[in-house]
Design a protein around this motif. Sequence first.
Motif, short mmCIF file in Angstrom:
data_model
loop_
_atom_site.label_atom_id
_atom_site.label_comp_id
_atom_site.label_asym_id
_atom_site.label_seq_id
_atom_site.Cartn_x
_atom_site.Cartn_y
_atom_site.Cartn_z
N ILE A 31 -2.02 -3.96 -8.06
CA ILE A 31 -3.18 -4.03 -7.17
C ILE A 31 -4.42 -3.56 -7.91
O ILE A 31 -4.44 -2.45 -8.48
CB ILE A 31 -2.97 -3.14 -5.91
N GLU A 32 -5.46 -4.40 -7.92
CA GLU A 32 -6.70 -4.07 -8.63
C GLU A 32 -7.87 -4.35 -7.70
O GLU A 32 -7.95 -5.41 -7.11
CB GLU A 32 -6.78 -4.92 -9.92
N LYS A 33 -8.79 -3.41 -7.63
CA LYS A 33 -9.89 -3.58 -6.67
C LYS A 33 -10.96 -4.57 -7.16
O LYS A 33 -11.65 -5.17 -6.36
CB LYS A 33 -10.52 -2.23 -6.31
N ASP A 34 -11.07 -4.75 -8.47
CA ASP A 34 -12.11 -5.64 -8.98
C ASP A 34 -11.68 -7.11 -8.96
O ASP A 34 -10.54 -7.42 -8.68
CB ASP A 34 -12.49 -5.23 -10.41
N GLU A 169 -9.15 -7.96 -6.11
CA GLU A 169 -10.08 -7.72 -5.00
C GLU A 169 -9.39 -7.01 -3.85
O GLU A 169 -9.63 -7.31 -2.68
CB GLU A 169 -10.65 -9.03 -4.46
N GLU A 170 -8.49 -6.11 -4.15
CA GLU A 170 -7.77 -5.37 -3.11
C GLU A 170 -7.82 -3.89 -3.49
O GLU A 170 -7.34 -3.50 -4.56
CB GLU A 170 -6.33 -5.89 -3.01
N GLU A 171 -8.40 -3.09 -2.61
CA GLU A 171 -8.61 -1.68 -2.96
C GLU A 171 -7.58 -0.78 -2.28
O GLU A 171 -7.36 -0.87 -1.07
CB GLU A 171 -10.02 -1.25 -2.52
N THR A 186 -3.94 -0.75 1.56
CA THR A 186 -5.14 -1.26 0.88
C THR A 186 -6.15 -1.69 1.94
O THR A 186 -5.85 -1.62 3.14
CB THR A 186 -4.80 -2.47 -0.02
N ASN A 187 -7.30 -2.16 1.51
CA ASN A 187 -8.28 -2.64 2.48
C ASN A 187 -7.85 -3.95 3.14
O ASN A 187 -8.47 -4.42 4.09
CB ASN A 187 -9.66 -2.79 1.82
N LYS A 188 -6.74 -4.55 2.63
CA LYS A 188 -6.28 -5.82 3.21
C LYS A 188 -4.87 -5.77 3.77
O LYS A 188 -4.50 -6.59 4.59
CB LYS A 188 -6.31 -6.91 2.13
N THR A 200 -4.85 4.50 -11.24
CA THR A 200 -6.27 4.57 -10.83
C THR A 200 -6.74 6.02 -10.94
O THR A 200 -5.94 6.95 -10.80
CB THR A 200 -6.46 4.12 -9.37
N SER A 449 -18.77 -8.16 -10.09
CA SER A 449 -18.30 -7.63 -8.81
C SER A 449 -18.95 -8.38 -7.65
O SER A 449 -19.81 -9.24 -7.85
CB SER A 449 -18.64 -6.14 -8.73
#
Length: 465
Positions: A31-34, A169-171, A186-188, A200, A449
């Motif tokens: 999982i990567e937020k960027d 794109e998942e934080e 995550t945010n999703k 992280t 971003s």
Amino acid sequence: MDYDVLILGGGLSGCAIAYELSKYSLNIALIEKDYDIADDISLVNTAVIYDGIENEYDLMAKLEQEGNRDFDELTSKFKVPFKRMGTLILAREEAHEEILKDMYNKAIKRNIQDIALLSSKYIKQIEPNLNMDFIGGIYTEHTGVVCPYDLAIAYGEVAFDNGVKFKLEEEVIDIEKISKGYRVTTNKNKFKCKIVINTTPGENYSIDVEKKELPKKFIGNVKYLLLDKNFKRNLDHILCLINNKNEKIMVVPTLQDSTIVAMYSKENISYDYFINNISNIFSNIDTNYIRNFYQGKFYQSSMVIDDSSIDEGYIKVDGKNYSEVTMTPFIARMICETVVNNLKCKLNKDFNDKRREFYKFRDLSDEEIDQVISMNEKYGKIICHCQRVTEGEIIDAIRRPLGARTLEGIKRRTGAAYGGCQGANCINKIIAILARETNKNFTDIVKDSKDSKVVLSRIKEFDEV
Ligand SMILES: Cc1cc2nc3c(=O)[nH]c(=O)nc-3n(C[C@H](O)[C@H](O)[C@H](O)COP(=O)(O)OP(=O)(O)OC[C@H]3O[C@@H](n4cnc5c(N)ncnc54)[C@H](O)[C@@H]3O)c2cc1C
């Protein structure tokens, strides 16, 4: 369980761990937020591969030594640019001779191979283009220079091809211990997994609350210049100039024909002080050769691979260290071994340790260029003239596993827009190709971003006149 292993963070560490674990029969996601993996690796696509001589701490030096050994095999199978250059650690004043001797003796104790204490006349023989006098130095043979983006992307691509799911794109918002394993929110989504490997830098997850925060050891400030190919010094080695004020200057010939000059200091040094110091080494630096200038903080905390909770299934990679690229292959292998022992998993019999082919037009011979163009004419159309990057390479960078979706993603994968004009002549063309290939509007393409639009709107589209 949704996954056996969840890797949090898609930097070099996360991608390297994903690659190592993909050799086993495991259900893995990263999982990567960027928008892209490996966003924060380096300012320019150059990292020094250290050999343990310069590190203050024995344990960190050991990680460097072990990581260093992996680079020949790793970079050759992934086709990642890497060159062993060796380093000259140099002192100018008699007063600094002791520093050299201490460093040398420490290196001997650390069992660092192929090093030598040098008198001034040998320095000139090894690096004849250095027009300055030194009282002595140390030569150390096994250091090198690698392109760290290429390495992270290669790790990521091979892991992806071997079944690791990349969730970009998942934080990550939280990690909680549940009766069997972990819940990662995550945010999703919410995922359950047996093992979490957290790379992280976040400290605020429920799982970490009990854990002690690592002290971030502040070292000082660093200023960098990137000098273009016209700054011809024909250096064959990395140079490291030391003095007793806890300052050092590093000169690193990159693999793209440019030179990085960096100055590290505990003080907040001014730009003029930096330039004066470099001018003492390389008389008259023509400011026209300066392609980029950066400054920032320089941290060195010990890297901690905290697997104290592995029985419960949690591993955290923590710390900020200037030589993490060097250590990463070894750290990833160590973590993989711990996970494999814990889950008692079997090898993935379908594992394919091969990166999909790609062409770098600027490295090909005329015959190879003709052959590639005859297969795909897009390789005959140059988009970035400074770096000789073709439309075929840009399309491939988008269509590959974990393909680029942003302008920075294209730049990193192909080297486009890193040349003398810094993209003035090609950025629009790259955005147009990205928009066409991903079926988006020209104005929706971002730099890296979410909010980094490159083109805000069409010309003459005003709300009012
Ligand atoms: C300027 C510079 C020069 C360097 N030079 C060298 C060198 O010469 N030699 C060398 O060996 N090393 C060098 N390094 C060190 C090395 O590049 C970095 O330390 C290394 O890339 C760190 O990788 P990482 O994966 O551990 O961390 P990161 O790259 O920080 O990766 C962490 C990832 O986690 C993601 N993330 C964070 N929070 C969340 C969240 N909540 N949810 C999901 N994802 C999240 C981030 O977006 C990031 O992608 C240098 C570093 C810098 C900055």
